[in-house]
Write a protein that holds these residues in place. Structure first.
Motif, short mmCIF file in Angstrom:
data_model
loop_
_atom_site.label_atom_id
_atom_site.label_comp_id
_atom_site.label_asym_id
_atom_site.label_seq_id
_atom_site.Cartn_x
_atom_site.Cartn_y
_atom_site.Cartn_z
N ALA A 293 -4.30 11.10 -1.18
CA ALA A 293 -3.10 11.17 -2.03
C ALA A 293 -2.47 9.80 -2.19
O ALA A 293 -2.03 9.41 -3.28
N TYR A 294 -2.39 9.02 -1.10
CA TYR A 294 -1.79 7.68 -1.15
C TYR A 294 -2.64 6.74 -2.01
O TYR A 294 -2.10 5.97 -2.82
N ILE A 295 -3.97 6.82 -1.85
CA ILE A 295 -4.87 5.96 -2.62
C ILE A 295 -4.79 6.30 -4.10
O ILE A 295 -4.75 5.42 -4.96
N ASN A 296 -4.75 7.59 -4.43
CA ASN A 296 -4.63 8.01 -5.84
C ASN A 296 -3.31 7.53 -6.45
O ASN A 296 -3.27 7.03 -7.57
N GLN A 297 -2.23 7.69 -5.68
CA GLN A 297 -0.91 7.36 -6.20
C GLN A 297 -0.75 5.86 -6.43
O GLN A 297 -0.12 5.43 -7.42
N ASN A 298 -1.33 5.03 -5.55
CA ASN A 298 -1.11 3.58 -5.62
C ASN A 298 -2.31 2.83 -6.19
O ASN A 298 -2.26 1.59 -6.29
N ASP A 299 -3.37 3.58 -6.56
CA ASP A 299 -4.54 2.98 -7.20
C ASP A 299 -5.07 1.78 -6.40
O ASP A 299 -5.21 0.65 -6.92
N ILE A 300 -5.37 2.02 -5.13
CA ILE A 300 -5.89 0.95 -4.27
C ILE A 300 -7.28 1.34 -3.78
O ILE A 300 -7.73 2.48 -3.92
N SER A 301 -7.97 0.40 -3.17
CA SER A 301 -9.31 0.63 -2.65
C SER A 301 -9.24 1.21 -1.25
O SER A 301 -8.19 1.18 -0.59
N LEU A 302 -10.38 1.69 -0.76
CA LEU A 302 -10.44 2.19 0.61
C LEU A 302 -10.20 1.06 1.60
O LEU A 302 -9.54 1.25 2.64
N ALA A 303 -10.75 -0.10 1.28
CA ALA A 303 -10.57 -1.24 2.18
C ALA A 303 -9.09 -1.62 2.30
O ALA A 303 -8.61 -1.97 3.39
N ARG A 304 -8.35 -1.55 1.18
CA ARG A 304 -6.93 -1.88 1.21
C ARG A 304 -6.17 -0.88 2.06
O ARG A 304 -5.29 -1.25 2.84
N TYR A 305 -6.48 0.40 1.93
CA TYR A 305 -5.80 1.41 2.75
C TYR A 305 -6.14 1.20 4.23
O TYR A 305 -5.27 1.33 5.10
N MET A 306 -7.38 0.85 4.51
CA MET A 306 -7.78 0.63 5.89
C MET A 306 -7.05 -0.57 6.48
O MET A 306 -6.71 -0.59 7.66
N SER A 307 -6.80 -1.57 5.64
CA SER A 307 -6.06 -2.74 6.13
C SER A 307 -4.62 -2.36 6.47
O SER A 307 -4.02 -2.90 7.40
N LEU A 308 -4.04 -1.44 5.72
CA LEU A 308 -2.68 -0.98 6.03
C LEU A 308 -2.64 -0.28 7.38
O LEU A 308 -1.65 -0.36 8.11
N LEU A 309 -3.72 0.43 7.71
CA LEU A 309 -3.79 1.09 9.02
C LEU A 309 -3.92 0.10 10.15
O LEU A 309 -3.74 0.45 11.33
N GLY A 310 -4.27 -1.15 9.83
CA GLY A 310 -4.41 -2.18 10.85
C GLY A 310 -3.15 -2.99 11.08
O GLY A 310 -3.15 -3.94 11.85
N GLU A 311 -2.06 -2.61 10.39
CA GLU A 311 -0.79 -3.32 10.55
C GLU A 311 -0.14 -2.99 11.90
O GLU A 311 -0.70 -2.26 12.72
N GLN A 312 1.07 -3.48 12.09
CA GLN A 312 1.82 -3.21 13.30
C GLN A 312 2.14 -1.71 13.41
O GLN A 312 2.11 -0.97 12.42
N GLU A 313 2.47 -1.27 14.60
CA GLU A 313 2.67 0.16 14.87
C GLU A 313 3.72 0.77 13.96
O GLU A 313 3.53 1.87 13.44
N ALA A 314 4.81 0.04 13.72
CA ALA A 314 5.87 0.60 12.87
C ALA A 314 5.36 0.84 11.45
O ALA A 314 5.71 1.84 10.82
N SER A 315 4.52 -0.07 10.95
CA SER A 315 3.97 0.09 9.60
C SER A 315 3.01 1.26 9.54
O SER A 315 2.95 1.99 8.55
#
Length: 675
Positions: free
Chosen positions: A559-581
């Motif tokens: 749902a997040y990828i569809n809504q923001n039109d991003i790649s899988l790699a970009r979403y995976m990078s967001l999961l690698g951010e700090q805990e709060a993010s």
């Protein structure tokens, strides 16, 4: 839609050999039940059944314990005890063909014969001058009913018979695609003179003396077990021959069939009966069924009813017989099934999930438990929050709705005590309980389901809160005390707390594991708008692993990828951010038609709910979970866990974490790795 009971089956198919039944079942359009798991037989019925659908007909396929009229008669008699609605029986399989019948073209191996009457040629008296068959009105099998006679006469017309042959040929091709054994055996089709025996014509190698005899009764077992090529049967004695290249079409013949308890192996005896009775084939079961239930025999010709028999043609003949039987049923008027669905009630809060994939093993296990005769009345589905318990139950509910037209289905969300009370009020209105007060509704509904003769299933979804189920609240009993009990109903719970599930459903608990990578990718593909994002298998697998293959997390990510039109790699990078993010990302709301409006969808919220429930029940367990969140969550030694007052309290705390699927492996207190 699957019939609700044995009474709804109007067509029976009987087969004497497993090979014959296998060919018939391979042409089922749908299989309902196998060997009585769902459709229970009446006491004393020793038959074995397979239930399914062929075209528009619900059929019961019956295995006979052996060949012969006596066996067939017993099977047909027992069949009507368990399936009293049967009004046509097809005896399908293989038989011996009668070559050169007086009124037809030549019959070849693989052709199919359909009976319009049955001659019991071994029923009579043996006189000094020979055997005399009984032919009196009271001694012969009657003619078929008017409906059968009319249909057979219609199929005798050239155009109708050609149409049936064309359709049967298509079914044969389909059957042959499923297995090579149903194909033409690849040998020439030869008919020998009636007087020419299949026996040893030399004693050079065997020492057998049957080569000296001219009687079919004196042929040795060794010769009967060999084919014509091995015995060097004289090709000069053949009457007709069809080579492999010519055998491209199955012909259908309609006429009398001779039936007896003995196998016809004499060409001369065969010709005598053909001349006298005008039969077109020989079988061993037709007469037994014919005298018990309206019957038509449909069999593929596998030999010429003489001593030159060979099993090499049996599978092909069974396939042609089964194919013609399926084609024949297209001309038979289907029985009208009673519409029992009008009497049932269905209360399911969500539409069927079109994106549902996988989980077939768990669904099948639950279906088997529900349909099992004398099976458990209460069952539970457990697993980590977000693993897909509700979606599995939703798919199961719609399958039951499709297959059980007389079973009512009621879905009760257990998100709060108030939600349960409201669901009970809705149920009371649906089943016709008038003027029920809210304070009494649970007891009234419990009494109704405990006494009704109707079939029902109650689904308690999200049965997670121990206090609601085991303690209740002021002036209200615990929910476990208002669960109905009846042989006509089933209770199904879903819970993230396995310990509670065991208290509610005893040992009848089905655990939902993590999905496998293949299923995770299928879910992702169904949910993503841009399917090409999955072309990079390495990135896809890495993201799914980071999402722990959790269906809820995959849905939220899509749902997040569809809504923001991003790649899988970009979403995976967001999961690698700090805990709060990461918490912020996993707390994103998303639309999901398969979840309750009052429950927030995000993964972080789902896990927080589980944590709070653990915290209320066991402080030590919540301390352990908080501690594990601060270190590497894998291979944690037991020795570094916070101290407890006793070993018993540690075992209970770890057991609770395992019940919520936060701990998956057993403890190894003496090893370097705890769990």
């Amino acid at each position: 839609m699957r019939p609700s009971s044995c009474h709804d089956f109007a067509i029976a198919i009987l087969c004497a050999l497993p090979l014959e039944a296998e060919a018939v079942e391979a042409l089922f359009d749908e299989t309902y039940d196998r060997l009585g798991k769902y459709y229970r037989k009446q006491q004393g019925d020793a038959n074995a059944y397979i239930n399914g659908r062929i075209g528009k007909h619900d059929v019961v396929l019956c295995y006979m314990p052996g060949m012969g009229k006596g066996s067939a008669a017993g099977v047909a008699s027992s069949l009507l005890v368990s399936y009293p609605g049967v009004r046509l029986a097809l005896v399908v399989g293989i038989c011996g063909g009668a070559p050169r019948p007086p009124e037809y073209q030549e019959i070849f191996l693989g052709d199919v014969i359909i009976s319009d009457s049955v001659i019991e040629y071994d029923f009579g008296r043996q006189y000094p001058g020979g055997f005399q068959r009984k032919t009196g009105v009271k001694d012969t099998l009657g003619r078929p009913g008017r409906e059968i006679r009319a249909l057979l006469n219609g199929l005798r017309a050239e155009n109708a018979r050609r149409e049936l042959q064309d359709q049967a040929q298509q079914y044969l091709y389909s059957l042959q695609q499923s297995g090579m054994k149903w194909c033409h055996p690849g040998v020439d089709d030869i008919l020998f003179k009636a007087c020419y025996l299949h026996k040893h014509y030399s004693d050079a190698s065997t020492g057998c003396s049957c080569f000296e005899s001219l009687s079919p009764d004196h042929i040795c077992e060794e010769a009967l077990g060999k084919d014509c090529n091995e015995l060097d049967c004289d090709q000069g004695q053949q009457v007709q021959r069809r080579e492999i290249a010519e055998a491209v079409w199955t012909s259908i013949y309609i006429g009398p069939i001779a039936s007896a308890d003995t196998v016809m192996k004499s060409g001369q005896h065969r010709d005598e009966i053909v001349k006298r009775e005008k039969v077109i084939g020989f079988d061993m079961e037709g007469a037994g069924v014919w005298d018990n239930v309206p019957c038509i025999i449909i069999k593929g010709v596998c030999d010429y009813a003489d001593s030159h028999k060979s099993k090499v043609w049996q599978a092909y003949a069974a396939a042609t017989g089964a194919s013609v039987a399926k084609g024949f049923l297209e001309y038979w008027m289907p029985a009208k099934r009673k519409d029992t669905s009008r009497n049932r009630h269905v209360m399911i809060p969500f539409l069927r999930n079109p994106h549902f994939v996988g989980r077939q093993e768990q669904i099948q296990k639950i279906e088997d438990l529900i349909t099992m005769p004398d099976g458990p009345r209460k069952l539970a589905i457990t697993g980590l929050g977000g693993v897909g318990k509700t979606q599995i139950t939703l798919e199961l509910a719609y399958r039951i709705q499709d297959r059980e037209p007389e079973c009512s289905i009621f879905w009760i969300p257990c998100t709060s005590y108030e939600a349960v009370e409201q669901a009970y009020m809705n149920i009371a209105q649906m089943v016709g309980l008038q003027d029920v007060e809210p304070a009494e509704v649970k007891e009234q509904v419990q009494s109704y389901f405990s006494q009704t003769d109707e079939k029902w299933i109650l689904i308690f979804d999200n049965a997670d809160k121990i206090d609601m189920w085991l303690k209740g609240k002021p002036a209200a009993p615990p929910l476990k005390d208002i669960i109905p009990r009846s042989e006509n109903g089933h209770i199904l719970f879903t819970s993230r707390n396995r310990q509670l599930a065991l208290k509610l459903a005893a040992a009848n608990v089905v655990s939902v594991p993590d999905i496998d990578p293949k299923t995770g990718k299928e879910i992702f593909k169904k949910l993503l708008m841009q399917k090409d994002l999955l072309h990079d298998n390495h990135v896809t697998n890495a993201l799914l692993e980071q999402l722990s293959f959790l269906p809820l997390a995959i849905s939220q990510a899509a749902a997040y990828i569809n809504q923001n039109d991003i790649s899988l790699a970009r979403y995976m990078s967001l999961l690698g951010e700090q805990e709060a993010s990461i918490i912020e990302l996993l707390s994103e709301e998303f639309e999901d038609d398969g979840r309750y409006a009052e429950i927030q969808n995000p993964v972080a919220t789902t896990w927080l709910v589980s944590f709070m429930q653990i915290h209320r029940v066991d402080q030590i367990a919540s301390d352990y979970l908080s501690f594990m969140a601060c270190i590497n969550p894998r291979d944690i030694p037991e020795s570094i866990l916070p101290a407890t007052t006793s070993a018993k309290r540690k075992v209970e705390a770890l057991g609770l974490l395992k019940a919520y699927s936060f701990k998956q492996q057993d403890i190894r207190p003496l090893g370097p790795k705890g769990y």
